[in-house]
Design an enzyme around this catalytic site. Structure first.
Site, PDB file in Angstrom:
ATOM      1  N   LYS B  89       0.808  -1.232   0.000  1.00 54.63           N
ATOM      2  CA  LYS B  89       0.000   0.000   0.000  1.00 54.63           C
ATOM      3  C   LYS B  89       0.841   1.282   0.000  1.00 54.63           C
ATOM      4  O   LYS B  89       0.457   2.295  -0.567  1.00 54.63           O
ATOM      5  CB  LYS B  89      -0.925   0.012   1.214  1.00 54.63           C
ATOM      6  CG  LYS B  89      -2.053  -1.017   1.153  1.00 54.63           C
ATOM      7  CD  LYS B  89      -3.126  -0.612   0.166  1.00 54.63           C
ATOM      8  CE  LYS B  89      -4.298  -1.581   0.173  1.00 54.63           C
ATOM      9  NZ  LYS B  89      -5.203  -1.331  -0.964  1.00 54.63           N
ATOM     10  N   GLU B 111      -9.753   6.676   2.677  1.00 49.27           N
ATOM     11  CA  GLU B 111     -10.680   5.675   3.197  1.00 49.27           C
ATOM     12  C   GLU B 111      -9.862   4.454   3.575  1.00 49.27           C
ATOM     13  O   GLU B 111      -8.768   4.247   3.039  1.00 49.27           O
ATOM     14  CB  GLU B 111     -11.709   5.297   2.125  1.00 49.27           C
ATOM     15  CG  GLU B 111     -11.276   4.178   1.150  1.00 49.27           C
ATOM     16  CD  GLU B 111     -10.082   4.535   0.255  1.00 49.27           C
ATOM     17  OE1 GLU B 111      -9.851   5.752   0.061  1.00 49.27           O
ATOM     18  OE2 GLU B 111      -9.394   3.627  -0.226  1.00 49.27           O
ATOM     19  N   SER B 377       1.735  -9.733  -1.001  1.00 49.61           N
ATOM     20  CA  SER B 377       1.389  -8.317  -0.857  1.00 49.61           C
ATOM     21  C   SER B 377       1.488  -7.757   0.553  1.00 49.61           C
ATOM     22  O   SER B 377       1.648  -6.562   0.737  1.00 49.61           O
ATOM     23  CB  SER B 377      -0.019  -8.083  -1.396  1.00 49.61           C
ATOM     24  OG  SER B 377      -0.919  -8.979  -0.775  1.00 49.61           O
TER      25      SER B 377
END
Lengths: 254, 393
Positions: B89, B111, B377
């Site tokens: 991220k 968000e 990830s």
């Protein structure tokens, strides 16, 4: 001539009311519309509820959520409205987000609107360009006026473009905000209302967002053709019976 | 056929910007500037430097020998779990905060679902000294307490989304409403390849560093830039977009997107959008999404908070519809078992999102000489409580 255009020719400031269909009860739709017309309202926006109403503040969101819980769907709304033109003469507009219309089928949705006697649509998340390229012909085929929004941030060039595509009125959002989120207008809004009036657009403007009482209605309509009330009316409906709608309308326009 | 975005902001028929007029100036400002800014050498230099010194890139491409032996094929893991903040991220939040600075924005909103993107956003806001407001569903706040605490410690304000289903999609709605209310000074850091154009493309470009590194690392290890397969899990789809990016047009490389089947695709508790979704509009993008016949967006379910989004990014909708990527669905149980297996075979505890990608070997057999790159990830620290509850550890 479309009822909206006819209404816009009347020599008065127009009061338009928005409510979420299916709120407070699933089957209140027709009686709310009839009571609004009887109370002297000029135009009605029937809100087709959506699960994710991006442009709306808490009041309209909550009423939409409640309406969906009550079981409201496009199909049910159309069914409730099937005989509406036997009793109601003022312009009726359906306001809703694009996805439910897309799922119903845009052409089928427009055809149904025409059959019932709906005069126009307001679809906040259908962009002007997409409408222009893909759907304008369909809307026109079924005699529907599509109403576009402008905001204080909309550039003059874009306002001119929107004006060129519009054929009823322009929905002028009073401030950079979601619905129901402010109280009273300041000099900034008045300057914006005047700036737009001075542009001499071919379409009249009706102001929405932030209008809740006689004072804000008068401020909003000083330079425009009319004003739309949504959240304040929904709050009223949440705590008053449909038979008292006249009380609400007379506080706005005695 | 192209698999990347076209000049109008669509992947095939998916994408676009279905936004209310109130958001038009913000989106238009981004659309007109994002390529100009991100392709500027000074931007690239700062972005690369931060990815190297702050995030710890390049992340290793690790040959997982014991896992490969077990499934009789060659498996590489792209170790995004080793990034600062523990997932891919941060690649995107670094990129977007640099962009926000260059647009003159002073206030950041975001968000978050599980809190990973919220933490990555709060992190870069602390780094740059910018105000940070993170919208998070009320229900998610209750079930992701450690990440809420992290965001607060980093100086962010966490605002509960109390509308609708009180989860990720509602947090996204609230962030968009905030942006409508604050159109001038605020930048919205969207966390995945979702939302109106140019977000899907912009986020994919920031995440593309993943496949760029895979190419050069694989070349070093295997003498080829091309694996036979690239595998990634898909919620909104940002880690998959990054892992696929430089292979999109190279059809020699097969792409596998792994969705969360939850308790089973047809159990009513699933997030397998490619199977259960239909074309429609969510958060400003035309894509595949889970919805009722009447067009109301429904609430998905997965044990992994990062995969329970009711849509997929438009790139993935196009990869699915065109057949460019194979979509697979993995249940909660299969993912949990695969997560435990990786922990015990390789000493790596993966995020539950990632565990879904690791579970495909029970469904699909590969050749012994196939090279498979799995985008690992995120790491599993945030999911420890889930693993503890599930395996009664």
């Amino acid at each position: 001539m479309n009822r909206i255009n006819k209404k816009l020719q009347e020599d008065k400031k127009l009061l338009s009311i928005y409510f979420s269909a299916g709120f407070p009860n699933l089957n209140d739709t027709v009686s709310i519309i009839q009571a609004l017309e009887k109370s002297g309202v000029d135009m009605i926006e029937i809100g087709l509820p959506f699960s994710d109403p991006l442009a709306d503040g808490p009041t309209i969101q909550d009423s939409s959520t409640k309406a969906l819980k009550n079981g409201m769907t496009s199909e049910i709304l159309f069914d409730q409205l099937k005989d509406i033109r036997q009793t109601v003469n003022i312009p009726l507009i359906i306001m809703g987000y694009f996805n439910p219309m897309l799922q119903y089928g845009v052409e089928a949705f427009c055809a149904k609107c025409q059959e019932i006697g709906i005069d126009g649509l307001i679809i906040p998340d259908l962009p002007v360009d997409v409408y222009h390229q893909e759907y304008k012909a369909t809307f026109e085929k079924y005699g529907l006026i599509n109403v576009f929004l402008i905001t204080p941030q909309t550039s003059e060039e874009r306002i001119r473009y929107i004006d060129s595509i519009s054929e009823g009125f322009i929905y002028m959002v009073s401030t950079a905000s979601v619905t129901g989120s402010q109280s009273g207008f300041g000099p900034e809004q008045t300057a914006y209302f005047k700036r737009i009036a001075d542009m001499q657009l071919k379409n009249p403007q009706i102001v929405g967002f932030g209008i809740s009482n006689q004072e804000t209605f008068n401020q909003a309509t000083e330079y425009s053709k009319g004003a739309i009330i949504g959240s304040a009316f929904i709050k009223f409906l949440a705590s008053n019976p449909v038979e008292h709608i006249n009380d609400f309308t007379t506080t706005i326009r005695p | 056929m192209s698999y990347n975005i076209n000049e109008k902001g669509y992947y095939g028929e998916f994408g676009g910007a279905y936004i209310p007029e109130m958001l038009y100036p913000n989106i238009e400002e981004l659309r007109l500037n994002y390529l100009k800014i991100t392709e500027d050498p000074s931007f690239k230099k700062e972005f690369d430097q931060l990815l190297k010194d702050y995030v710890g890139r390049p992340s290793p491409l690790y040959y997982a020998k014991r896992l490969s032996d077990k499934y009789n094929t060659k498996i590489y893991l792209k170790r995004e779990d080793l990034n600062h903040t523990g997932a891919h991220k941060v690649n995107n939040t670094i990129g977007q905060i640099l962009l926000a600075q260059r647009l003159g924005k002073t206030r950041i909103i975001a968000e978050t679902g599980a809190g990973q993107h919220g933490v990555a956003t709060a992190t870069v806001c602390a780094l740059m000294g910018m105000e940070c407001i993170v919208y998070m569903g009320e229900i998610d706040i209750a079930r992701q307490a450690p990440n809420v605490a992290r965001m607060k410690m980093l100086g962010a304000k966490v605002v509960p989304a109390t509308s609708g289903s009180k989860t990720l999609k509602d947090a996204t709605n609230e962030a968009m409403r905030d942006w409508i209310n604050n159109p001038v000074d605020t930048h919205y850091i969207v966390g995945s390849v979702v939302g109106p154009h140019p977000y899907p493309d912009m986020v994919a470009r920031f995440q593309a560093v993943v496949s760029e590194e895979i190419q050069s690392q694989l070349s070093e290890k295997e003498g080829t830039t091309k694996p036979d397969y690239v595998v990634a899990c898909v919620g909104g789809g940002s880690n998959a977009a990054g892992a696929f990016y430089h292979y999109l047009e190279d059809t020699d490389v097969k792409l596998i997107a792994v969705e969360a089947a939850g308790k089973g695709i047809h159990s009513g508790e699933s997030a397998a959008t490619s199977v259960l979704g239909r074309e429609g509009i969510i958060h400003g993008s035309k894509t595949l999404l889970m919805q009722t016949d009447d067009g109301q967006i429904t609430e998905p379910y997965s044990i992994s908070a990062g995969l329970d989004y009711p849509g997929v990014g438009p790139m993935h909708a196009h990869l699915y519809k065109s057949g460019r990527a194979q979509f697979m669905s993995i249940t909660d149980d299969e993912a949990m078992v695969a997560g435990l297996e990786l922990s015990q075979l390789e000493g790596i505890i993966p995020a539950i999102e990632t565990s879904h990608s690791l579970a495909i070997f029970e469904h699909k057999t590969f050749n012994p000489d196939d090279i498979i790159v799995i985008n690992l990830s995120g790491r599993g620290d945030k999911d420890l409580q889930n693993y503890i509850d599930y395996f009664k550890l």
